[in-house]
Design a protein around this motif. Structure first.
Motif, PDB file in Angstrom:
ATOM      1  N   LEU A 188       0.792  -1.270   0.140  1.00  0.00           N
ATOM      2  CA  LEU A 188       0.288  -0.010   0.082  1.00  0.00           C
ATOM      3  C   LEU A 188       0.780   1.443  -0.169  1.00  0.00           C
ATOM      4  O   LEU A 188       0.523   2.214  -0.997  1.00  0.00           O
ATOM      5  CB  LEU A 188      -0.984  -0.080   1.055  1.00  0.00           C
ATOM      6  N   LEU A 189       1.880   1.308   0.870  1.00  0.00           N
ATOM      7  CA  LEU A 189       2.631   2.352   1.038  1.00  0.00           C
ATOM      8  C   LEU A 189       3.560   2.602  -0.465  1.00  0.00           C
ATOM      9  O   LEU A 189       3.868   3.930  -0.833  1.00  0.00           O
ATOM     10  CB  LEU A 189       3.743   2.336   2.181  1.00  0.00           C
ATOM     11  N   SER A 190       3.991   1.492  -0.821  1.00  0.00           N
ATOM     12  CA  SER A 190       4.643   1.700  -2.216  1.00  0.00           C
ATOM     13  C   SER A 190       3.768   2.358  -3.469  1.00  0.00           C
ATOM     14  O   SER A 190       4.254   3.042  -4.202  1.00  0.00           O
ATOM     15  CB  SER A 190       5.304   0.374  -2.801  1.00  0.00           C
ATOM     16  N   ARG A 191       2.387   2.024  -3.242  1.00  0.00           N
ATOM     17  CA  ARG A 191       1.736   2.487  -4.339  1.00  0.00           C
ATOM     18  C   ARG A 191       1.332   3.962  -3.842  1.00  0.00           C
ATOM     19  O   ARG A 191       1.124   4.932  -4.738  1.00  0.00           O
ATOM     20  CB  ARG A 191       0.343   1.696  -4.537  1.00  0.00           C
ATOM     21  N   ASP A 232       4.326   6.142  -4.593  1.00  0.00           N
ATOM     22  CA  ASP A 232       4.922   6.231  -6.179  1.00  0.00           C
ATOM     23  C   ASP A 232       4.400   7.677  -6.817  1.00  0.00           C
ATOM     24  O   ASP A 232       3.076   7.879  -6.840  1.00  0.00           O
ATOM     25  CB  ASP A 232       4.341   5.063  -6.782  1.00  0.00           C
ATOM     26  N   PRO A 233       5.288   8.433  -7.223  1.00  0.00           N
ATOM     27  CA  PRO A 233       5.029   9.583  -7.901  1.00  0.00           C
ATOM     28  C   PRO A 233       4.199   9.445  -9.165  1.00  0.00           C
ATOM     29  O   PRO A 233       3.710  10.302  -9.652  1.00  0.00           O
ATOM     30  CB  PRO A 233       6.465  10.353  -8.072  1.00  0.00           C
ATOM     31  N   ASP A 234       4.384   8.228  -9.910  1.00  0.00           N
ATOM     32  CA  ASP A 234       3.749   8.224 -11.108  1.00  0.00           C
ATOM     33  C   ASP A 234       2.025   7.549 -10.996  1.00  0.00           C
ATOM     34  O   ASP A 234       1.417   7.317 -11.850  1.00  0.00           O
ATOM     35  CB  ASP A 234       4.552   7.148 -11.901  1.00  0.00           C
ATOM     36  N   THR A 235       1.854   7.193  -9.765  1.00  0.00           N
ATOM     37  CA  THR A 235       0.561   6.789  -9.528  1.00  0.00           C
ATOM     38  C   THR A 235      -0.193   7.801  -9.205  1.00  0.00           C
ATOM     39  O   THR A 235      -0.231   8.805  -8.650  1.00  0.00           O
ATOM     40  CB  THR A 235       0.389   5.959  -8.010  1.00  0.00           C
ATOM     41  N   GLU A 236      -1.875   7.683  -9.887  1.00  0.00           N
ATOM     42  CA  GLU A 236      -2.690   8.674  -9.682  1.00  0.00           C
ATOM     43  C   GLU A 236      -3.324   8.607  -8.200  1.00  0.00           C
ATOM     44  O   GLU A 236      -3.310   7.617  -7.737  1.00  0.00           O
ATOM     45  CB  GLU A 236      -3.686   8.569 -10.698  1.00  0.00           C
ATOM     46  N   GLN A 237      -3.462   9.854  -7.918  1.00  0.00           N
ATOM     47  CA  GLN A 237      -3.963  10.062  -6.248  1.00  0.00           C
ATOM     48  C   GLN A 237      -5.600  10.153  -6.910  1.00  0.00           C
ATOM     49  O   GLN A 237      -6.167  10.713  -7.626  1.00  0.00           O
ATOM     50  CB  GLN A 237      -3.588  11.049  -5.802  1.00  0.00           C
ATOM     51  N   PRO A 238      -6.441   9.904  -5.822  1.00  0.00           N
ATOM     52  CA  PRO A 238      -6.110   8.999  -4.654  1.00  0.00           C
ATOM     53  C   PRO A 238      -6.141   7.697  -4.939  1.00  0.00           C
ATOM     54  O   PRO A 238      -6.822   6.989  -5.807  1.00  0.00           O
ATOM     55  CB  PRO A 238      -7.526   9.526  -3.801  1.00  0.00           C
TER      56      PRO A 238
END
Length: 166
Positions: free
Chosen positions: A20-23, A26-32
């Motif tokens: 969960l923390l890695s996702r 991750d700066p390339d992961t869309e939020q939220p």
């Protein structure tokens, strides 16, 4: 979305917390980042044969991260924020390890997360089991948990900052 009133992160394994923390980080992961997004990410990493068998339920993978995610999704909704499930503090068992190190009169300074990890590698968990501070099965996940905290906060972070008070 209304934050969950119970501490659901205490019910998440250290392995799932690390994922969960890695996702989340991750700066390339869309939020939220939601639980379903993490599940899709994990499912995409698995070989096609495993995904097909998992889909058809041909074998029991009750301890898998997918099953753990599925249980959380079923209970809290697929759109629940992953951040609500990421442990920001040590589990009760790891808190007892940290407290044992804090109470050790031979330590001049409060231990860092890396010092807790080193102590676990040197057998502190086994010693605490022998003393009755930890149950036999609690020692199994302590290294994975301390590694996740080190990844999240850094190895020089004071372990005392991660204590869980219940």
């Amino acid at each position: 979305m209304i934050p969950n009133s119970i501490d659901v992160s205490s019910r998440v394994s250290p392995r799932l917390t690390a994922l969960l923390l890695s996702r989340i980080n991750d700066p390339d992961t869309e939020q939220p980042v939601t639980l379903i997004a993490v599940r899709r990410f994990l499912a995409d990493l698995l070989p096609r044969d495993f995904r097909e068998a998992e889909r058809l339920h041909r074998f029991d993978v009750s301890e898998s991260l997918l099953d753990e995610l599925d249980a959380l999704i079923e209970e809290f909704d697929q759109n629940a924020l992953a951040l609500d499930f990421a442990q920001a503090s040590a589990s009760e068992a790891l808190s007892r390890v940290i407290e044992a190190m804090l109470d050790d009169e031979n330590n001049e300074n409060p231990p860092t997360l890396s010092q807790v990890r080193a102590a676990l590698l040197d057998g502190l968990g086994a010693r605490l089991i022998g003393e009755g501070v930890l149950d036999d099965d609690e020692d199994d996940t302590l290294l994975a948990e301390i590694d996740a905290l080190i990844e999240q906060f850094g190895e020089n972070t004071s372990a005392e900052e991660c204590l869980r008070y219940e």
